[in-house]
Scaffold this motif. Sequence first.
Motif: not given
Length: 627
Positions: A523-542, A544-553
């Motif tokens: 999975v490749i993410f190209d600067d995809c969180l530039s338009a979200v606030d800090a709280r939403t960003e933290k939620e997305i990162i959490d 993604l951390y679960r989703y990306l287990q055993n995946k190349t990111a």
Amino acid sequence: MLSNYFRILTPQVTGYVVNSVEKELRDSISKKTAVHDVAVNQAAAKKLAVSEKKDTANYDILVKKFIRRIDVSKQSFASKVAICGITLLVLALIGGFFMFLMRQTIIVMSRHIEFDQKNEIYRHYQLLDVNFYKTHSTGDLMSRMAEDVSRVRMYTGPAIMYLANLLATIGFSLFFMLRKDALLTLYVLAPLPILAVTIYYVNTIIHKRSEHIQALLSNLTTNAQESYSGIRVIKSFVQENAMFRFFNNNSESYRKNAINLAKVEAIYFPSMGLIIGLSTLLTIMIGGLYVIYGRHSTDMGTITEFVIYITMLTFPVSAIGWVASMIQRAAASQKRLNEFLDTVPQIQNPANPADKNIAGNISFREIEFIYPNTGIHALKNFSLDIKKGEKIAIIGRTGSGKTTIAQLLLRFYDPPKGKIFIDGIDIRQMDLQHLRSQLGYVPQDVFLFSDTVANNIRFGLDEQKADMETVRQAARYASVDKEILGFANQYETMIGERGVTLSGGQKQRISIARALIKNHEVVIFDDCLSAVDARTEKEIIDNLYRYLQNKTAIIITHRIFSLFDFDRIVVLEEGKIVETGTHRELLALNGYYTYLYEQQQETKEETENSMGNGSLKSDFQRPASDF
């Protein structure tokens, strides 16, 4: 052909009727003359009979059989005229029927050709590489597919039909006219060389101006398309009048050239009318003189036939200009279409592509890349190895070459120097569609289609048949499920063009969900969180951390995500790797990464202080020593 054949019999039947009327009048007059004029009348009748026999000998075989049957049946004059009238009606119906079949065949065929050509152009557009779209405007592409294809269809349909019609009509008419009276035919058709010269001269002008007009129309379409797409920018800068003036100037240029072309084309019809009028006048004048002086065995029937032939030639001869104009325009349009159809994509599949499923081991080897359209040297001697399951962050300022890495991995471009390997296979040896179908990609420039939210998320799937629970799960990973449920129609809510009805953050998260639903190993993410606030960003990162287990990111960003436990962080500057390591290791180096991190912290503190929220610090504002 058959339509024109039955139509061309009409003048011959009409000529026979006129001669029959003339004969009836002569017979009526002869009965009233004195006895001493009998010899004279008999000689005139004999001469008329010889003339009639000679005239009917030049008729078509069907007309001769028809006349023979009427003469043998000894019909009265009134019956003879009535039968001929009915015959003319039948000939018109038969000709009309075959004309209907011809139109059905050719016009329907032209629509099929239009369908195939549009599909061919669209398929070819899909094959062209990204660089092609950077150097050609959308309006121009649309103009060629719509306007140019339409002009080509006019050639493959109406132009061919009318060309066949006029050739058949002219051919049949000339054949029977020459058989009837060759000398009179030459007199009647004497103005046609003038017509030929006029057509040649005008067509040359039309061809040149048609190409120029098509180019102007393409510019006009591009101008309108860009104005509609950028309407919010235009309104925000209060540039409606300026854009209208720009469009009006382009439109005025197109109008003037189109009117000039119309004026040139307008020469045709008056010219045709003049020439046809001269031909008709010559027919009546010369034919009348022949009848008066009794030359060439010409009679009233012959004059009538020639007048009808000339009348029948009026539309075909007039259509020469119209058909020639359509052919010239179609030629100009096909030339424009061929410019793109002959364009060979720079990115192509190998002869024997590998279609192995991707595990996730990626290797960049001494990549050098310069953008062909701008000359920007994006990557310089770039080498990077990513193992299966690793989470790599690529960080750098705008223009440092981050996005180029994603575009090269997806083979939007091929580097002139260096190679990229996935699982030990050069990506240039892999099937292009198979490669891209196994990579989840969230582009920097978010693009959503004018469709429902659910279908935009499903877009990443081959069949687009993911059940709603799968769609919702992808939306949950992207932290956008709750907001979608708040829409009036929830997941069936229609998104405006390019996602205009959504906020920037919503568009980015739906784009993320579209990539996550594919569930690929890379999975490749190209600067995809530039338009979200800090709280939403933290939620997305959490998430993604679960989703990306055993995946190349590969997460490409200009911001530092200190909350995400990356295996490695790669720092780029001017296309080169200047630092690499974990968050802790890079901060310990106190180098370029530390400088970027401190700048980010200062910017955030200033922003929150200006908003009066200085006491509320996010995890991104913790001091470097905390990590």
